[in-house]
Structure formats: C-alpha cells, structure tokens
Design an enzyme around this catalytic site. Sequence first.
Site, mmCIF file in Angstrom:
data_model
loop_
_atom_site.group_PDB
_atom_site.id
_atom_site.type_symbol
_atom_site.label_atom_id
_atom_site.label_comp_id
_atom_site.label_asym_id
_atom_site.label_seq_id
_atom_site.Cartn_x
_atom_site.Cartn_y
_atom_site.Cartn_z
ATOM 1 C CE LYS A 19 -1.961 -7.836 0.648
ATOM 2 N NZ LYS A 19 -2.637 -8.755 0.139
ATOM 3 C CB SER B 140 2.931 -6.857 0.698
ATOM 4 O OG SER B 140 3.617 -5.704 0.671
ATOM 5 C CE1 TYR C 186 -2.025 -4.006 0.512
ATOM 6 C CE2 TYR C 186 -0.209 -2.929 1.092
ATOM 7 C CZ TYR C 186 -0.551 -4.004 0.400
ATOM 8 O OH TYR C 186 0.230 -4.755 -0.601
#
Length: 369
Positions: free
Chosen positions: A161, A130, A157
């Site tokens: 990543k 991302s 989150y």
Amino acid sequence: MKNKGLILITGATGYIGSHTVIELINAGYDVVGVDNFYNSTAKVLDGIKKIVGFNIKFEEVDCSDYKAFEKVFVKYPNIVGAIHFAACKAVGESIEKPLLYYRNNIVSLLNLIDLMNKKAKQANIVFSSSCTVYGQPSKKYLPIPETAPLVKSPSPYGKSKQMAEDILSDSVVAFPELKVCALRYFNPIGAHPTAYIGELPNGVPMNLVPFITQTAAGIRDHLNVFGDDYNTPDGSCIRDYIYVVDLAKAHVKALDKLLGEEPEAKKAAAKKIVAAKNSPYPAAEASGRWFVYNLGTGKGLSVLQLVKGFIKATGVKFNYVIAPRRKGDVEQVWADPSKAKKELGWKAATPIAEVLKSAWKWQQTLPKK
Ligand code: UD1
C-alpha cells in the site's frame, strides 16, 4: 439522470468494490467492472443485478496480465476514471507469500497507470489505500490526520500500500494528465441493506466482524478476543469501524472531485499549492493533482465494545474468550476524517448498531456450514 461517464472498477466483485459499483450507479455513473475472482465469485454479479436491476458491464480479467487488461481499454475507449480495488489484503498471508502480494498489488497498479495514461479518455484514478500506512501512531496523532508520519509496515501487504502511494505520487509528477486520489480506509464492516451483497471471507475469517457473525451463526464455537492487556480503557484494541456503504459513497465523491478538477498541469500549478510540512509527497501535492483522504468515522471502538454492540443490536448472543495478543496488531488507531468532510463533503453517517445489524442480516443469507 445525466450519465456522468464510464468508470472502470478493478476488483468489482470484491467486498468494497461491489458496494461501490452500486453507489456509482446510484450517482449516475456508468461502470465497467473487472475481477479475476481470486477472492470473490461470479455470484456477486447476481447480487449487484438484484440491486440495480440490470447486468453491469463486466470482464473477467487479471489486472496483472497487461495484454488481457489492455483489451478492456480497447473494448471501452470512453473510460474517464478508474477505481483500483483489485488487490490481496490478508496481512498474515502476505508474510508467507510476498511475491503474490507484490505481483498482484504492484504489477496490477503499474498496468493500470500505464493503460489509463495511454488508452483511457481521461486518466483519473482513485486508489484503495489503508490506515496501515500509519502503523501505530503516537498518542499525539490520535485521531490521526493525513499529515501524520507514515511508518514502514512490517508486512508485504502494508508495504504494498505504501509502495502504491509512492508509485502513484511519482506518476502524478511525471504525467501531467494524471490525477489521483488515495483513500486510506480504516476498518470497513457491514453489508448492503438489501443483504444481496456483503463480505465473503475465504475459509476462516481473519477480520473481526465476519468472525463475530460466523460465531453468532454457530459456524464457529467462539470468538477469540486478541488481547485484553493493551493500554486502552478496557484493554482490547481500538479501531475505527466504518460502514462499507458509507465508504462506497466516499468513492463517488472522490471521483466527482477528480472529474471536476482542471486537468491541465499548468492550471493546477497556477493555483500555487504548497505541500504540507513534512509531506512525503511534496512534488505530487504541489501539482494539484494528488489528493489523500482518511476514511473513517472519527470514533474509535474497542474489540469488546464492538462485541457487546453486536449482541445489543441483534439480540444474538455468542461465546467469546480472551486470547493472547495477535502478532502484528497495532494497539489503537482511529481517523480524523475532517479533511474528507471539508474537501469532499463526505461523512460516515450510519449508526454502528445499524451497521452491525446489516452484517448479521448478510450472514443469515450465507450457507450455515
Ligand atoms: C488490518 C489493517 C488494515 C487492513 C486489514 C486487512 C491496521 C491498523 N489495520 O486491519 O489496514 O486493511 O488488516 O485485513 O493495520 N480481532 C479479534 N479476534 C478476531 C479477529 C480480530 O480480537 O478473531 C481483533 C484484532 O486483534 C483487531 C481488531 O479485532 O484488534 C480488528 O481486526 P481486523 O478486523 O483483522 O482488522 P485490522 O487488523 O485492524
């Protein structure tokens, strides 16, 4: 068409996963999907069937359960590549439930790498990363290239990543058969042109476009535009909104690249690849088996521009109000996608009006509650 090989898709019934299944099949790949329906439903498989004309191979599996996941590899020994979508993705939820995020996003990845190494015919992995890994880039890095510095994310989150990229790049160095392509997505939006599949948000949508389409459909009273006092031309935040079908096509190109590369470490080393200056992954880059691409349009749009674009494209008006800033939002970020164009031959081509129309067409197929 020649069968290009069997690809494992984790998170196959999710938003980006389901669109990618379609594009892989269109491109001549065979696929086996897995999902635990944590954030999707089995109905997505019906939507896929309507588009491709047959039931895809599918196993209901939680990728963080090693034993259950291993059975997929035993049943399908011919896997030549995997695309790893299966992950939790809500920034706010991740702050409340960090262990859920680390278990789902990290343990499933560890299992995948191990099983691809031990059980698959070839260990090629495309990973859903991302643009969150860049945080808020300084102006000199906009549009942002892959070489821009990575910033530690404030959310589990985002951290998951970044950790995943670390784990994958370390694994590439350690395992000579492994090849990895990390794709850093900007903001995927829209739905398949047939409207048989699209984004299915759970409860009140967090993301902008599902919130817009639900408001336009009368499910929500109004959209809150989070902040009009940012340092941007109209004061609202800027993002790079990319059509999910264009994004799905980039995965086909990434797999084509991995499957086309020489698998042996020796041959890769002979290419004398020099890591980019200040690369966070110098050893992985020098192996010739580690690739990172930004996937965006290269164009930033503000929240207000997107809202007005939606009304113009669909002719459907809805209420929106300016609300306070949302905690944790970055002000502006958009991609420099030129590396993906040069190395993968991929470019996001769909005009934004068409993308927004596809999101609206999809919304109209959903229950009006
Ligand atoms: C963020 C991450 C992205 C991640 C995604 C997961 C960044 C830059 N992006 O996307 O990498 O994959 O979360 O969900 O860290 N907005 C409103 N009203 C709304 C909803 C959103 O004004 O009701 C605004 C937001 O403030 C933001 C823009 O719309 O400026 C896009 O928001 P959203 O769709 O939630 O995506 P990001 O937060 O950019």
